[in-house]
Scaffold this motif. Structure first.
Motif, PDB file in Angstrom:
ATOM      1  N   ALA A  40       0.825  -1.251  -0.012  1.00 42.47           N
ATOM      2  CA  ALA A  40       0.028   0.018   0.032  1.00 42.47           C
ATOM      3  C   ALA A  40       1.068   1.145  -0.142  1.00 42.47           C
ATOM      4  N   LEU A  41       0.232   2.260  -0.665  1.00 41.50           N
ATOM      5  CA  LEU A  41       1.185   3.648  -0.504  1.00 41.50           C
ATOM      6  C   LEU A  41       1.205   3.959   1.133  1.00 41.50           C
ATOM      7  N   LYS A  42       2.378   4.460   1.547  1.00 38.49           N
ATOM      8  CA  LYS A  42       2.767   4.912   2.841  1.00 38.49           C
ATOM      9  C   LYS A  42       1.718   5.859   3.222  1.00 38.49           C
ATOM     10  N   SER A  43       1.385   6.417   2.328  1.00 37.77           N
ATOM     11  CA  SER A  43       0.644   7.778   2.615  1.00 37.77           C
ATOM     12  C   SER A  43      -0.869   7.451   3.157  1.00 37.77           C
ATOM     13  N   LYS A  66      -1.317   3.197  -6.977  1.00 40.42           N
ATOM     14  CA  LYS A  66      -0.878   4.407  -7.297  1.00 40.42           C
ATOM     15  C   LYS A  66      -1.879   5.585  -7.444  1.00 40.42           C
ATOM     16  N   ASP A  67      -2.921   5.044  -8.353  1.00 41.70           N
ATOM     17  CA  ASP A  67      -3.759   5.992  -8.676  1.00 41.70           C
ATOM     18  C   ASP A  67      -4.927   6.409  -7.852  1.00 41.70           C
ATOM     19  N   GLY A  68      -4.902   5.583  -6.880  1.00 37.85           N
ATOM     20  CA  GLY A  68      -5.904   5.697  -5.504  1.00 37.85           C
ATOM     21  C   GLY A  68      -6.993   4.963  -5.690  1.00 37.85           C
ATOM     22  N   LEU A  69      -7.218   4.045  -6.878  1.00 37.34           N
ATOM     23  CA  LEU A  69      -8.489   3.282  -7.235  1.00 37.34           C
ATOM     24  C   LEU A  69      -8.669   2.062  -6.181  1.00 37.34           C
ATOM     25  N   ASN A 109       7.570   4.852  -5.584  1.00 39.73           N
ATOM     26  CA  ASN A 109       6.722   5.494  -4.448  1.00 39.73           C
ATOM     27  C   ASN A 109       6.955   5.036  -3.210  1.00 39.73           C
ATOM     28  N   PRO A 110       6.876   5.901  -1.927  1.00 30.88           N
ATOM     29  CA  PRO A 110       7.166   5.600  -0.686  1.00 30.88           C
ATOM     30  C   PRO A 110       5.954   4.463  -0.314  1.00 30.88           C
TER      31      PRO A 110
END
Length: 324
Positions: free
Chosen positions: A125-128, A181-184, A206-207
């Motif tokens: 998952a994205l760190k954000s 990455k696109d938040g989908l 990406n982080p």
């Protein structure tokens, strides 16, 4: 069921043709290897294996994108594919007639050729997103790889075993990381030989958080699913992850239909087992593609051609695993 036909010998000069002309009776002119989605280890391993077979045995082999092990087992059973890459959990379910793709159909034509490697389970998952554990996937949008694949079969079970409810979707590895990455979607939970190319790609760009299971979560899974085993993913495979990470895994094997000519099964098994350097050039997971790991298969009969090779190499195959 499609049957193997007698193939005409190619006149072209080959780099290596270990089988003599009389040994090639019944060989197909081409064969297809069922892999999985692009961006996953199966696709890289399977297309590389196909290239090695084409180069060395003179049979035009190709790797085909599929939904993964569940579908591969059925494609081999029906004769549509000559070789399939499978994890032993889905293979066992197909063997006893419990495949999600073909329920009630016992896949008794499957025969093992050689061990490949272990498939560990990981998620990214994205760190954000703040998602860094299985528990954090509660209520989240999670891709579990292509429908019919190992990940798609097992991750919903892992969620259920650990009391997690997630919004599950299905997609190939490359598509899934693009969706992250696109938040989908919020996370991509997968299973493949490591390093997973799609994970390495997103980690480099990406982080991210790459995670698996806590000790308690893994213990619950291993108690409920005895076909799995504990596994430590080596550190240093992904940017930002220098330390090993504990998870669970399944063994992978290459399988063929029982009607594959014995001489062809022998030559393919011999080619793979005696050219580990070439296999390692295809993918690092091939470090486990060795004859000593034949004992990781406890139920699926070996093809007679494979048995002949292993016995010549001094590897004992139990009588109950010597297929006809």
């Amino acid at each position: 069921m499609r049957h193997f036909t007698i193939a005409a010998m190619a006149a072209a000069t080959l780099l290596a043709v270990p089988a003599s002309a009389q040994d090639r009776e019944g060989w197909p002119t081409s064969l297809t290897i069922g892999t999985a989605s692009q961006g996953g280890t199966y696709f890289i391993y399977g297309t590389g294996l196909a290239g090695l077979i084409t180069e060395s045995l003179g049979v035009n082999a190709s790797g085909e994108v599929t939904g993964g092990p569940v579908q591969n087992a059925t494609l081999v059973e029906t004769g549509d594919h000559q070789i399939g890459l499978v994890t032993m959990g889905p293979a066992y379910e197909a063997w006893v007639g419990e495949s999600e793709l073909a329920p009630g159909v016992e896949h008794k034509s499957l025969r093992a050729l050689f061990p490949m490697y272990q498939t560990p389970f990981q998620a990214v998952a994205l760190k954000s997103s703040g998602i860094e554990s299985l528990a954090d996937l509660e209520g989240k949008r999670v891709s579990v790889g292509p429908a019919g694949g190992t990940a798609a079969t097992y991750w919903p079970r892992f969620f259920e075993i650990n009391g997690i409810t997630a919004d599950i979707s299905y997609s190939g590895a490359n598509d899934a990381v693009s969706q992250v990455k696109d938040g989908l979607i919020d996370a991509f939970a997968f299973a493949a030989g490591v390093p997973i190319a799609a994970f390495a790609q997103i980690a480099a760009e990406n982080p991210v958080n790459i995670f698996a299971f806590t000790g308690d979560e893994a213990a619950k899974i291993l108690e409920a699913r005895p076909e799995l085993s504990a596994f430590d993913i080596p550190g240093g495979l992904y940017e930002g992850y220098p330390d090993p990470q504990g998870t669970v895994s399944l063994w992978n094997f290459a399988v063929a239909h029982q009607e594959m000519p014995e001489s062809l099964a022998y030559e393919i098994t011999k080619l793979v087992m005696e050219n580990n350097d070439r296999m390692l050039a295809i993918h690092a997971t091939a470090a486990e593609t060795i004859a000593a790991n034949t004992d990781k298969n406890s139920f699926l009969p070996y093809h007679p051609g494979a048995v002949r090779y292993y016995e010549e190499a001094g590897i004992s195959i139990p009588d109950e695993l010597k297929g006809q």
